[in-house]
Design a protein around this motif. Structure first.
Motif, PDB file in Angstrom:
ATOM      1  N   TYR A  62      34.223  42.402  51.215  1.00  0.00           N
ATOM      2  CA  TYR A  62      34.937  42.490  49.805  1.00  0.00           C
ATOM      3  C   TYR A  62      35.995  41.199  49.502  1.00  0.00           C
ATOM      4  CZ  TYR A  62      37.708  44.483  46.064  1.00  0.00           C
ATOM      5  OH  TYR A  62      38.423  44.768  44.851  1.00  0.00           O
ATOM      6  N   ARG A  63      36.381  41.048  48.667  1.00  0.00           N
ATOM      7  CA  ARG A  63      37.284  39.944  48.533  1.00  0.00           C
ATOM      8  C   ARG A  63      38.627  39.930  49.341  1.00  0.00           C
ATOM      9  NH1 ARG A  63      41.108  41.680  44.857  1.00  0.00           N
ATOM     10  NH2 ARG A  63      40.342  43.109  43.192  1.00  0.00           N
ATOM     11  N   THR A  90      32.033  42.399  46.004  1.00  0.00           N
ATOM     12  CA  THR A  90      33.247  42.563  45.282  1.00  0.00           C
ATOM     13  C   THR A  90      32.818  42.560  43.682  1.00  0.00           C
ATOM     14  OG1 THR A  90      33.949  40.578  46.609  1.00  0.00           O
ATOM     15  CG2 THR A  90      35.174  40.793  44.434  1.00  0.00           C
ATOM     16  N   ASP A  94      34.754  45.842  42.053  1.00  0.00           N
ATOM     17  CA  ASP A  94      35.652  45.519  40.907  1.00  0.00           C
ATOM     18  C   ASP A  94      35.365  46.205  39.436  1.00  0.00           C
ATOM     19  OD1 ASP A  94      37.263  44.374  42.571  1.00  0.00           O
ATOM     20  OD2 ASP A  94      36.817  42.181  42.193  1.00  0.00           O
ATOM     21  N   GLU A  98      37.647  48.755  37.492  1.00  0.00           N
ATOM     22  CA  GLU A  98      38.263  48.432  36.167  1.00  0.00           C
ATOM     23  C   GLU A  98      38.536  49.653  35.381  1.00  0.00           C
ATOM     24  OE1 GLU A  98      36.419  45.478  33.962  1.00  0.00           O
ATOM     25  OE2 GLU A  98      36.439  43.891  35.673  1.00  0.00           O
ATOM     26  N   PRO A 101      41.550  52.141  37.429  1.00  0.00           N
ATOM     27  CA  PRO A 101      42.659  51.133  38.124  1.00  0.00           C
ATOM     28  C   PRO A 101      43.693  51.941  38.971  1.00  0.00           C
ATOM     29  CG  PRO A 101      43.076  51.073  35.702  1.00  0.00           C
ATOM     30  CD  PRO A 101      41.677  51.987  35.908  1.00  0.00           C
ATOM     31  N   ARG A 108      39.199  53.654  47.088  1.00  0.00           N
ATOM     32  CA  ARG A 108      38.599  52.581  47.213  1.00  0.00           C
ATOM     33  C   ARG A 108      37.706  51.993  48.394  1.00  0.00           C
ATOM     34  NH1 ARG A 108      40.634  49.023  42.996  1.00  0.00           N
ATOM     35  NH2 ARG A 108      42.188  50.118  41.740  1.00  0.00           N
TER      36      ARG A 108
END
Lengths: 271, 275
Positions: A62-63, A90, A94, A98, A101, A108
């Motif tokens: 993941y980023r 990612t 994401d 979104e 949030p 996560r």
């Protein structure tokens, strides 16, 4: 003291992988490579059992994943000669968050673990392979893993090995030193380490778990063996409250024959 | 000893392993081949037990009888009685006939084992005469109870045939094999030497649901020496000689079974039961 008879464990686990994979008519496994010692060991044992060509190690960063994790996973690929692929997660993670949030790091992290699981299972179908697991006995007993995420697999060579044994066996089969020596981390956020999050070291808890689970020492005996009452109670509670992670979902009994209660067959039925 | 890796619940596939084992035996001039416990069916059968059971009149029994015209054999299978009890049984075939049936008397039901849930308990333990002398069959856990070996010796057997499906478990530092293999090797050697008998142990290999079986089949002579020994974990066919001369020499040197006071044992056992 936890036994670390690496030559015997290695022989058993290599035979286990070879037997259990081939008996379902397959030759290959896929394994998610995190750059940590568990997945490195699982991949290297599979390579020894089936040949490196029959093992696909998938890196799924993941980023925010640390660059070091990826680098260590690549070291394992090079050293073992297994096949490899890198699939970023990612975009899909994401896209989902979104919509949510406010999700905390735990949500996560679990979502990422489950995303990686779906990729491993998809590749197992794509490549006629089984998913090899990487959860060790310490994690499984403490419930320190994501249900249907990193805990999901078709066969798990490490599930009866404590972390202490994973380190010893990892060294014996040639997992790169830097992977064995680093602090274990789920890599869910920067600088995370398992031991800081758990509040104790793996070596310490392994000694307790070994006496409590394998040797069936009672509370009084454990305290007499030098563990504090609080530590003993905390670990006993963790094991109990995570039992659901080690079982199938509960099924309401209606019939005379309910799956896994009075409909009992081995998984290797007919194999 | 045919140290095979049976398929769980696939009798036809396992019968093919039996045929191959008998062929191996015949080609090596072996007189008697012992297949492991439940090796015609696989071990962790659970609810499959009634599906893989054979009866005395089943075609599988006819096939095994036919195989025994060439070579005597011990088969490990699920035997169903006329009143539908299922036994973990070992059947001795010779000259095209069933010569003896042993139904396991000690069904382990603890830890990883659940045999008494699925099987009926055997109620007899008898020596029987064959072309190869007077024998007793004890299945796996039966042998862990010293009383069975004692009875076998008193019943005049010079050889115990022990088919097993013994799972590997327990890793110890400094040991070459798992803890269970170590214990088996300890007791079989002690029994052989203590009772002046041959112990022929035929153990399976392979994995069922992650549980491995350690193999290591072999023969111990009445002095506790290894006559032959298969490797661990891998399939093997291993043969050795059971010589009555060796039993004679051992029993001449140490005539413990001659001196055994059966009446004393019975008196004390009756007292223990009364009390």
């Amino acid at each position: 003291m936890i036994p670390t008879n690496v030559s015997l464990m290695r022989r058993i686990l290599v035979a286990f992988i070879r037997n259990e994979v081939r008996k379902v008519g397959l030759e290959r496994v896929v394994v998610g490579l995190s750059g940590g010692v568990d997945s490195s060991l699982s991949a290297m044992l599979a390579a020894e059992a089936l040949g490196p060509d029959q093992v696909l190690g998938i890196m799924m960063p993941y980023r925010t994943s640390s660059a070091e994790s990826l680098e260590h996973a690549r070291l394992v690929v090079e050293k073992s000669g297994i096949r490899s692929a890198t699939i970023e997660i990612t975009a899909q993670i994401d896209a989902y968050f979104e919509v949510f949030p406010d999700a905390d790091p735990k949500r996560r992290g679990n979502k990422m673990a489950r995303e990686r699981m779906t990729i491993l299972y998809d590749h197992s179908a794509r490549w006629d392979a089984l998913v090899a697991g990487t959860s060790n006995k310490t994690e499984l007993l403490l419930g320190y893993g994501t249900l249907h995420g990193d805990m999901a697999s078709a066969l798990n060579p490490l599930g009866d090995l404590y972390k202490t044994q994973v380190w010893a066996l990892g060294e014996a089969v040639g997992v790169p030193e830097v992977v064995i020596d680093k602090k274990p981390s789920a890599d869910l956020w920067e600088g995370q380490t398992d031991e800081a999050e758990l509040g104790f070291s793996y070596r310490e808890v392994d000694e307790l778990l070994y006496l409590m689970v394998d040797q069936r020492y009672g509370r009084t005996e454990l305290i007499a063996a030098g563990f504090t009452a609080d530590f003993v109670d905390d670990i006993a509670r963790r094991i109990m409250t995570s039992q659901f992670k080690r079982r199938l979902p509960v099924i309401a009994k209606v019939s005379h024959r309910t799956i896994d209660r009075d409909f009992r067959y081995s998984r290797d039925w007919g194999k | 000893m045919a140290q095979i890796n049976p398929k769980l619940g696939d009798v036809a596939a396992n019968m093919a392993l039996y045929e191959a084992g008998v062929r191996d035996a015949a080609s090596q001039d072996v007189d008697l081949v012992i297949f492991p416990e439940l090796s015609l069916t696989g071990y962790f059968l659970r609810d499959m037990v009634p599906d893989v059971a054979v009866r005395l009149a089943s075609p599988e029994m006819e096939r095994l009888k036919a195989l025994s015209r060439e070579v005597s054999l011990v088969a490990g299978l699920v035997l169903e009685s006329e009143d539908h009890r299922f036994y973990n049984a070992a059947v001795y075939f010779e000259g095209g006939e069933v010569r003896h049936i042993h139904r396991k008397v000690y069904l382990p039901t603890y830890g990883m084992f659940d045999e008494q849930r699925y099987f009926a308990r055997g109620g007899r333990l008898r020596a029987f005469d064959t072309r190869h002398g007077r024998l007793v069959i004890l299945i796996c856990e039966d042998l862990w109870h010293p009383s069975t070996v004692y009875l076998a010796a008193l019943d005049g057997a010079l050889t115990i045939l022990c088919p097993s499906s013994s799972p590997l478990r327990g890793v110890t530092d400094g040991a070459e094999q798992d803890d269970n293999a170590r214990y088996w090797e300890l007791i079989t050697r002690s029994y052989a030497e203590t009772f002046g008998m041959f112990i022929v142990h035929s153990n399976r290999v392979g994995f069922e649901d992650g549980v491995g079986f350690w193999g290591g089949s072999g023969i111990l002579d009445p002095f506790g020496h290894t006559v032959c020994k298969a490797g661990y974990y891998d399939e093997a066919f291993v043969a050795g000689e059971v010589s009555h001369e060796a039993a004679r020499r051992k029993r001449t040197r140490a005539p413990l079974m001659r001196d055994e006071d059966v009446d004393l044992t019975i008196r004390e056992l009756e007292r223990i039961r009364r009390e």
